[in-house]
Design a protein around this motif. Structure first.
Motif, mmCIF file in Angstrom:
data_model
loop_
_atom_site.group_PDB
_atom_site.id
_atom_site.type_symbol
_atom_site.label_atom_id
_atom_site.label_comp_id
_atom_site.label_asym_id
_atom_site.label_seq_id
_atom_site.Cartn_x
_atom_site.Cartn_y
_atom_site.Cartn_z
ATOM 1 N N ASN A 61 62.378 -15.576 63.059
ATOM 2 C CA ASN A 61 61.604 -15.130 61.904
ATOM 3 C C ASN A 61 61.986 -15.882 60.628
ATOM 4 O OD1 ASN A 61 61.569 -13.087 59.435
ATOM 5 N ND2 ASN A 61 59.908 -12.486 60.811
ATOM 6 N N ASN A 62 63.279 -16.025 60.368
ATOM 7 C CA ASN A 62 63.793 -16.929 59.337
ATOM 8 C C ASN A 62 63.252 -16.635 57.938
ATOM 9 O OD1 ASN A 62 65.521 -19.083 58.658
ATOM 10 N ND2 ASN A 62 63.835 -20.537 58.660
ATOM 11 N N ILE A 63 63.063 -15.360 57.617
ATOM 12 C CA ILE A 63 62.613 -15.056 56.254
ATOM 13 C C ILE A 63 63.518 -14.068 55.531
ATOM 14 C CG2 ILE A 63 60.196 -15.599 56.710
ATOM 15 C CD1 ILE A 63 59.609 -12.618 56.889
ATOM 16 N N PHE A 64 64.441 -13.413 56.221
ATOM 17 C CA PHE A 64 65.235 -12.380 55.568
ATOM 18 C C PHE A 64 66.735 -12.645 55.546
ATOM 19 C CE2 PHE A 64 61.611 -9.571 56.985
ATOM 20 C CZ PHE A 64 61.059 -9.484 55.729
ATOM 21 N N VAL A 80 61.462 -24.320 69.872
ATOM 22 C CA VAL A 80 61.882 -23.465 68.764
ATOM 23 C C VAL A 80 60.782 -23.395 67.710
ATOM 24 C CG1 VAL A 80 63.545 -23.201 66.870
ATOM 25 C CG2 VAL A 80 64.336 -23.943 69.139
ATOM 26 N N GLY A 81 60.534 -22.194 67.218
ATOM 27 C CA GLY A 81 59.638 -21.986 66.089
ATOM 28 C C GLY A 81 60.373 -21.276 64.972
ATOM 29 N N LEU A 82 59.972 -21.553 63.743
ATOM 30 C CA LEU A 82 60.606 -20.944 62.570
ATOM 31 C C LEU A 82 59.559 -20.322 61.657
ATOM 32 C CD1 LEU A 82 63.104 -23.754 61.482
ATOM 33 C CD2 LEU A 82 63.631 -21.709 62.827
ATOM 34 N N GLY A 83 59.919 -19.191 61.067
ATOM 35 C CA GLY A 83 59.131 -18.634 59.991
ATOM 36 C C GLY A 83 59.582 -19.201 58.655
#
Length: 418
Positions: A217-220, A250-253
């Motif tokens: 998710n990479n947002i918090f 790999v995927g990132l927010g």
């Protein structure tokens, strides 16, 4: 765990090295600058406009979450994505979360195979457990069983997609005998699956076991938190024989708010940040942007911040941005997409392609996954017999007998049996 399944398309090149897009959590939030609270109808109409504009500005992916409680509207992502799919041509349609814990795997298998057909393969999923505890009893489940549910339900989902006739028995739903999920996956290839997590190493392990993608998710949280999860996923991906750690998917927010002048961006976004239901009334915007990937400033600042992501996480395949939250009005969101698609993403495509090792896989697409299975030959076009649901005595529900799919699932978690 026993021997892992064989990976085919997920580690082979696709069309384009990276995918860029947006994701929505579908919140309905009061605009703190005007006091306007959109109706559900307004937000649903707006999200369609936002998705269509994402394609118009050259983005690759639109994803939307799944929620079953106010103040969110996205209780039926397949309905939303099908409607958007009918009005777009190239946009990959995804979920930001599909609740693998509280949805019946049979319904997931059928709904997303149907969505595959309706969109000509422009669909994938991010599997997750969600972040709303009360949803479990609403759907007859126990939150204390969240992780075993995720493991068992996904094992069944894989079997439903991989096998025409399924015999199955587990802990959390009734058994299946001679069951066929319809329609069969488009071209005989199921949708690509990412497993999304912000904190749970077992989910990273699950993604690695199946050779699926892992979406952080990479947002918090600070980067060190996600580095640990992604590193675990990459190591276990290699352990199960799907390729090297660098070949994991790999995927990132991410989050951004932009203006030509960085101070204008800070001034405009501050009231939205300060009142956002998720992170408002907490750390200051300056502290939050320092600790997390949220970038409030000029397009060049966003470029610089996200071009450096592979220094933290390695080469990766998908970058999504959260752009339509916290009460931002539609006009502002569309303007942000203009900047994202017009000024930021074209530069990021070039920057993240530089010195990218040849062995790093491209982002997964349906076309690439089909080619990995069939080469240049004909694909499966499932034609049913008149079985009427009786798959035990008539010799099979389909006129063809496809090659056996790799066996996967029952070894990951002991609950499911065949």
């Amino acid at each position: 765990m026993s021997e892992s399944p064989v990976t085919t398309a997920s580690t082979l090149p696709g069309e384009g090295q990276m995918q860029f897009g947006i994701f929505s959590v579908s919140d309905i939030t009061t605009d703190p600058t005007t006091g306007h609270t959109p109706s559900e109808a307004e937000r649903i109409r707006d999200i369609v406009t936002i998705a269509k504009h994402a394609e118009e500005v050259g983005l690759d992916v639109f994803a939307i979450g799944e929620h079953h409680n106010a103040p969110f509207f996205s209780s039926s992502p397949t309905t939303t994505l099908a409607y958007i799919g009918a009005q777009t041509e190239k946009l990959i349609l995804s979920t930001a979360t599909t609740l693998i814990t509280t949805n019946d795997p049979v319904k997931i298998a059928e709904d997303y195979s149907m969505l595959q057909h309706l969109t000509n393969g422009r669909v994938d999923l991010v599997m997750g457990r969600g972040n709303t505890g009360p949803v479990y009893p609403w759907f007859g489940q126990d939150i204390r069983q969240g992780l075993p549910l995720a493991i068992e339900n996904y094992a069944l989902l894989r079997q439903l997609w991989d096998e025409d006739v399924v015999d199955w028995e587990g802990k959390f739903r009734g058994p299946l005998q001679g069951f066929t999920s319809t329609p069969r996956p488009l071209d005989g290839v199921s949708p690509f699956v990412w497993h999304g997590s912000i904190r749970t190493p077992e989910i990273a392990e699950q993604a690695a076991y199946y050779g699926d993608g892992f979406f952080a998710n990479n947002i918090f949280w600070p980067k060190e938190h996600y580095q640990r999860l992604i590193q675990l996923y990459r190591q276990r991906f290699a352990h199960y024989g799907h390729g090297t750690p660098e070949q994991a998917i790999v995927g990132l927010g991410g989050q951004a708010f932009m203006a030509k002048n960085s101070q204008d961006a800070v001034t405009a976004f501050r009231p939205y940040f300060d009142n956002a239901p998720v992170y408002g009334h907490g750390p200051s915007m300056e502290d939050f942007t320092e600790m997390t990937p949220l970038t409030v400033g000029s397009p060049q600042q966003v470029i610089d911040r996200y071009a450096a992501m592979r220094d933290h996480y390695g080469d990766y395949q998908r970058q999504l941005f959260l752009m339509d939250h916290a009460g931002l009005p539609l006009k502002t969101v569309l303007e942000q997409l203009d900047l994202l698609g017009g000024e930021v993403v074209p530069v990021l495509r070039k920057e993240l392609a530089k010195n990218r090792p040849a062995e790093v896989p491209d982002a997964p697409t349906h076309a690439a996954r089909v080619k990995a299975v069939y080469g240049d030959g004909p694909t499966r076009q499932a034609r049913p017999n008149a079985a009427g649901g009786n798959n035990l005595t008539v010799g099979g529900p389909y006129q063809d007998t496809p090659a056996a799919a790799p066996k996967a699932g029952s070894a990951f978690g002991a609950a499911a049996t065949r």
